[in-house]
Design a protein around this motif. Structure first.
Motif, short mmCIF file in Angstrom:
data_model
loop_
_atom_site.label_atom_id
_atom_site.label_comp_id
_atom_site.label_asym_id
_atom_site.label_seq_id
_atom_site.Cartn_x
_atom_site.Cartn_y
_atom_site.Cartn_z
N UNK A 88 -0.24 -0.17 -4.44
CA UNK A 88 -0.38 -1.05 -5.63
C UNK A 88 0.68 -1.16 -6.56
N UNK A 89 1.45 -0.11 -6.64
CA UNK A 89 2.64 0.22 -7.43
C UNK A 89 3.63 -0.89 -7.23
N UNK A 90 4.00 -0.88 -5.84
CA UNK A 90 4.91 -1.68 -5.20
C UNK A 90 4.50 -3.12 -5.16
N UNK A 91 3.52 -3.48 -5.51
CA UNK A 91 2.90 -5.03 -5.35
C UNK A 91 2.65 -5.23 -3.85
N UNK A 92 2.38 -4.45 -3.05
CA UNK A 92 2.03 -4.59 -1.77
C UNK A 92 0.64 -4.95 -1.38
N UNK A 93 -0.44 -4.42 -2.12
CA UNK A 93 -1.76 -4.74 -2.10
C UNK A 93 -1.96 -6.19 -2.69
N UNK A 94 -1.52 -6.39 -3.83
CA UNK A 94 -1.84 -7.58 -4.37
C UNK A 94 -0.71 -8.12 -5.27
N UNK A 95 -0.07 -9.14 -5.02
CA UNK A 95 0.98 -9.93 -5.64
C UNK A 95 0.61 -10.98 -6.38
N UNK A 96 1.50 -11.44 -7.25
CA UNK A 96 1.36 -12.52 -8.11
C UNK A 96 2.71 -13.43 -7.96
N UNK A 97 2.37 -14.71 -7.59
CA UNK A 97 3.44 -15.33 -7.13
C UNK A 97 3.60 -16.85 -7.43
N UNK A 98 4.88 -17.42 -7.55
CA UNK A 98 5.15 -18.79 -7.74
C UNK A 98 5.83 -19.12 -6.57
N UNK A 99 5.19 -20.25 -5.90
CA UNK A 99 5.64 -20.74 -4.47
C UNK A 99 6.20 -22.01 -4.52
N UNK A 100 7.36 -22.23 -3.93
CA UNK A 100 7.89 -23.55 -3.89
C UNK A 100 8.01 -23.90 -2.36
N UNK A 101 7.20 -25.17 -2.07
CA UNK A 101 7.32 -25.70 -0.85
C UNK A 101 7.68 -27.26 -0.89
N UNK A 102 7.94 -27.52 0.30
CA UNK A 102 8.21 -29.25 0.25
C UNK A 102 7.05 -29.93 0.57
N UNK A 103 6.84 -30.91 -0.38
CA UNK A 103 5.54 -31.39 -0.34
C UNK A 103 5.50 -32.34 0.91
N UNK A 104 6.51 -32.77 1.53
CA UNK A 104 6.29 -33.46 2.80
C UNK A 104 5.60 -32.60 3.84
N UNK A 105 6.17 -31.27 3.77
CA UNK A 105 5.58 -30.41 4.89
C UNK A 105 4.06 -30.25 4.63
N UNK A 106 3.59 -30.18 3.74
CA UNK A 106 2.10 -30.05 3.30
C UNK A 106 1.33 -31.12 3.61
N UNK A 107 1.70 -32.27 3.62
CA UNK A 107 0.67 -33.38 3.95
C UNK A 107 1.08 -33.89 5.51
N UNK A 108 1.70 -33.10 6.14
CA UNK A 108 2.03 -33.39 7.88
C UNK A 108 1.20 -32.22 8.35
N UNK A 109 0.57 -32.27 9.63
CA UNK A 109 0.03 -31.57 10.36
C UNK A 109 0.87 -30.67 11.05
N UNK A 110 1.99 -31.38 11.50
CA UNK A 110 2.81 -30.91 12.81
C UNK A 110 4.05 -30.02 11.98
N UNK A 111 4.17 -29.99 10.62
CA UNK A 111 5.12 -29.10 9.99
C UNK A 111 5.31 -27.93 9.95
N UNK A 112 6.56 -27.34 9.49
CA UNK A 112 6.45 -25.54 9.21
C UNK A 112 6.45 -25.66 7.59
N UNK A 113 5.38 -24.83 7.34
CA UNK A 113 4.95 -24.86 5.74
C UNK A 113 6.02 -24.35 5.18
N UNK A 114 6.82 -23.08 5.77
CA UNK A 114 7.64 -22.31 5.11
C UNK A 114 8.91 -22.82 5.07
N UNK A 115 9.43 -23.98 5.69
CA UNK A 115 10.67 -24.23 5.82
C UNK A 115 11.20 -24.88 4.84
N UNK A 116 12.35 -24.41 4.17
CA UNK A 116 12.90 -24.73 2.97
C UNK A 116 12.10 -24.22 1.97
#
Length: 582
Positions: A238-266
């Motif tokens: 808990x102390x190191x944020x391993x159990x629960x973390x709170x995050x702001x994630x930035x992803x390529x919007x084009x990767x979200x709308x395609x089915x064959x894309x790597x969600x994490x790339x860039x």
């Protein structure tokens, strides 16, 4: 066929009650939940959970009036021609309001699917003073997104899309509508031209309460939480944020709308909080024209501010449970709705200070249940403030993920987070059924899972129990979609009885106080589990203690749960219809 409701003077028999700035001294609980500026940006409108809208003169930061217009408001937006649209979650309708110099006038309404919770404005379809446009409405318990068309002061219902999850936030991007799971870890991509579901995909997080696309770089920015099923609910994790973390994630919007894309790339991520100085429950998100991002942190009463290139975001204290946030006309300040303080904060994003806090009126004394509600969303009950009760049980429901805690008296066998909706009189608690009272379960959760530094007081436990008892089961999905077939439900009920399901899921609460060996074993060798109540089961997914069944149909078709003989197609359809009616 389009259902069109013409301009009306009243909605659901509720007439408008106007309160001047002086009259707003009446004691009440308003619970601000959404914000919008007037078309000329001279007035700030605050939609409150009690069904009122407060008007604030922006130049002098002065509350001037309050209008009681509905039952329970969940969102408010300003259309491009200056009209204001507000969603009434309890009444299941949208109200159309005219933005006047002296306030808002109700000029129309339309009935939508039950529980509208979020409004997203599509691109303009015309020109002139009365622009035509489409608004996309997320309806929580029907698991449905629908179109509402606006033209010439008339609202009309268009097409609908049913989803595999309960939707909340949504955003338009390149002819698509990206829709976030209101509880769990899913994103849906809807093609706006055909208004059909393209696909749904898993997202690395839950509680997706803030989402936008950056206009210059086409980044999908999501404020969310992550529950790690590989971590244990021990102080170190808990102390190191391993159990629960709170995050702001930035992803390529084009990767979200395609089915064959790597969600994490860039893509990359900002942690919202650090060991010893954590945050909890990201609740809202806004972006200034200069690229500053602002995240409300509902569990700790703060906002986080920074730019994409920052290593970490700076935090500013605001009121209790900040939820919605919008950018002020000067692009320097943001306005924050403090839900549990009945106030709005004005924050300078350059100086990183709260410059004003505007009260929406006197607050009456909280009942014990309302005190419990405040505690439910309060991350100070956890070690370092990493999580609140809401973090795993969003608004009392479930994030559908697995958590490895001591509810089964061991580590190494993570279990699905159970919904708290409809929990009253369903003892014992936890998958093991070893916790006999709700008070003990509350204490265990605070001390053993959230790793609170202090023991909860008896008053806190009582308040939380009373609040949890107020949770009703979620409404059945077929009722929400108006798909219920009474004869089929009755046939399914007979099968439920004849196949012995009632032995473990005893009416009327469809659970029992015993634990049973149902042919499953967890990683630690545990074989007996207490059956969760089936009330509201159609609003959950996935199923079983280890999430092995993706859908309710898979429980019987793939896993043949407690079936000596397989169900034929007609029996399975009928049994599922009965379960979806609970």
């Amino acid at each position: 066929m389009l259902r069109v409701l013409m301009i009306s003077a009243f909605v659901l028999g509720l007439s408008a009650m106007t309160c001047s700035g002086e009259d707003s001294s009446r004691s009440d609980l308003r619970r601000p939940t959404a914000l919008a500026f007037s078309g000329d940006q001279k007035r700030l409108y605050v939609a409150n959970r009690n069904g009122s809208i407060a008007t604030i003169e922006w130049a002098n930061r002065r509350l001037v009036r309050e209008l009681q217009l509905g039952r329970r408001f969940s969102d408010i937006v300003t259309l491009r021609n200056g009209r204001v649209l507000v969603a009434d979650e309890e009444a299941g309708c949208l109200l159309l309001l005219a933005d006047r110099i002296d306030g808002l006038d109700e000029i129309g309404s339309v009935k939508v699917a039950p529980y509208p919770v979020f409004l997203c404005i599509g691109e303009s379809e015309g020109g002139g003073e009365e622009d035509s446009m489409t608004i996309y409405v997320s309806c929580l318990w029907p698991r449905r997104v629908l179109e509402v068309h606006y033209a010439d002061n008339v609202l009309s219902i268009g097409r609908t899309v049913d989803l595999p999850f309960s939707p909340r936030n949504s955003v338009c991007y390149k002819g698509k509508l990206i829709v976030a799971d209101g509880f769990g870890n899913q994103l849906a991509i809807i093609d706006r031209a055909s208004f059909r579901l393209d696909h749904a995909r898993e997202f690395p997080g839950h509680n997706l309460r803030g989402m936008l696309v950056t206009p210059k770089t086409n980044r999908l920015v999501v404020a969310h939480q992550m529950l790690n099923e590989l971590a244990h609910s021990v102080r170190n994790d808990v102390h190191w944020g391993l159990l629960m973390s709170n995050d702001l994630r930035w992803l390529e919007a084009d990767a979200i709308i395609r089915t064959d894309s790597d969600l994490y790339k860039h893509g990359h991520m900002h942690p919202l909080g650090d060991a010893g100085d954590a945050t909890a429950d990201p609740s809202g998100l806004a972006l200034t024209n200069t690229g500053r991002v602002v995240v409300t942190l509902g569990g700790v009463g703060e906002v986080a501010i920074g730019v994409e290139e920052d290593f970490s975001l700076r935090r500013v204290k605001v009121g209790r449970r900040p939820t919605d946030v919008i950018v002020a006309p000067d692009d320097r300040h943001v306005i924050v709705a403090n839900t549990f303080d009945d106030s709005v904060s004005v924050v300078d994003t350059q100086e990183l200070i709260e410059t004003d806090r505007i009260s929406l009126g006197k607050m009456r004394e909280l009942t014990m249940r309302e005190q419990g509600e405040v505690l439910f969303y309060d991350a100070s009950l956890s070690h370092d403030r990493w999580m609140s009760c809401h973090s795993c049980h969003p608004d009392g429901h479930t994030n559908g993920l697995r958590n490895d805690n001591l509810s089964d008296k061991s580590y190494g066998a993570p279990k699905r987070v159970l919904s708290l909706l409809g929990n009253r009189n369903t003892a014992p608690f936890a998958w093991s059924g070893k916790t006999l009272s709700l008070d003990d379960q509350i204490r265990n959760s605070i001390k053993l899972t959230m790793q609170s530094d202090l023991d909860p007081t008896d008053v806190q436990v009582e308040a939380l129990r009373i609040h949890l008892w107020s949770f009703v089961p979620p409404p059945p999905i077929d009722e929400m979609r108006e798909n219920r077939v009474p004869d089929l439900v009755e046939r399914g009920k007979a099968i439920f009885t004849s196949r012995g399901c009632v032995a473990c899921h005893v009416t009327p609460r469809f659970t029992s106080p015993e634990s049973y060996d149902v042919g499953m074993v967890d990683e630690k060798g545990n074989r007996e589990f207490n059956p969760p109540s089936l009330r509201g089961v159609s609003q959950r997914r996935p199923f079983f203690h280890d999430n092995r069944a993706s859908t309710l149909e898979d429980v019987f078709l793939k896993h043949r749960h407690q079936l000596d003989e397989a169900l034929d197609d007609e029996e399975r359809v009928a049994l599922l219809a009965f379960l979806r009616s609970l």
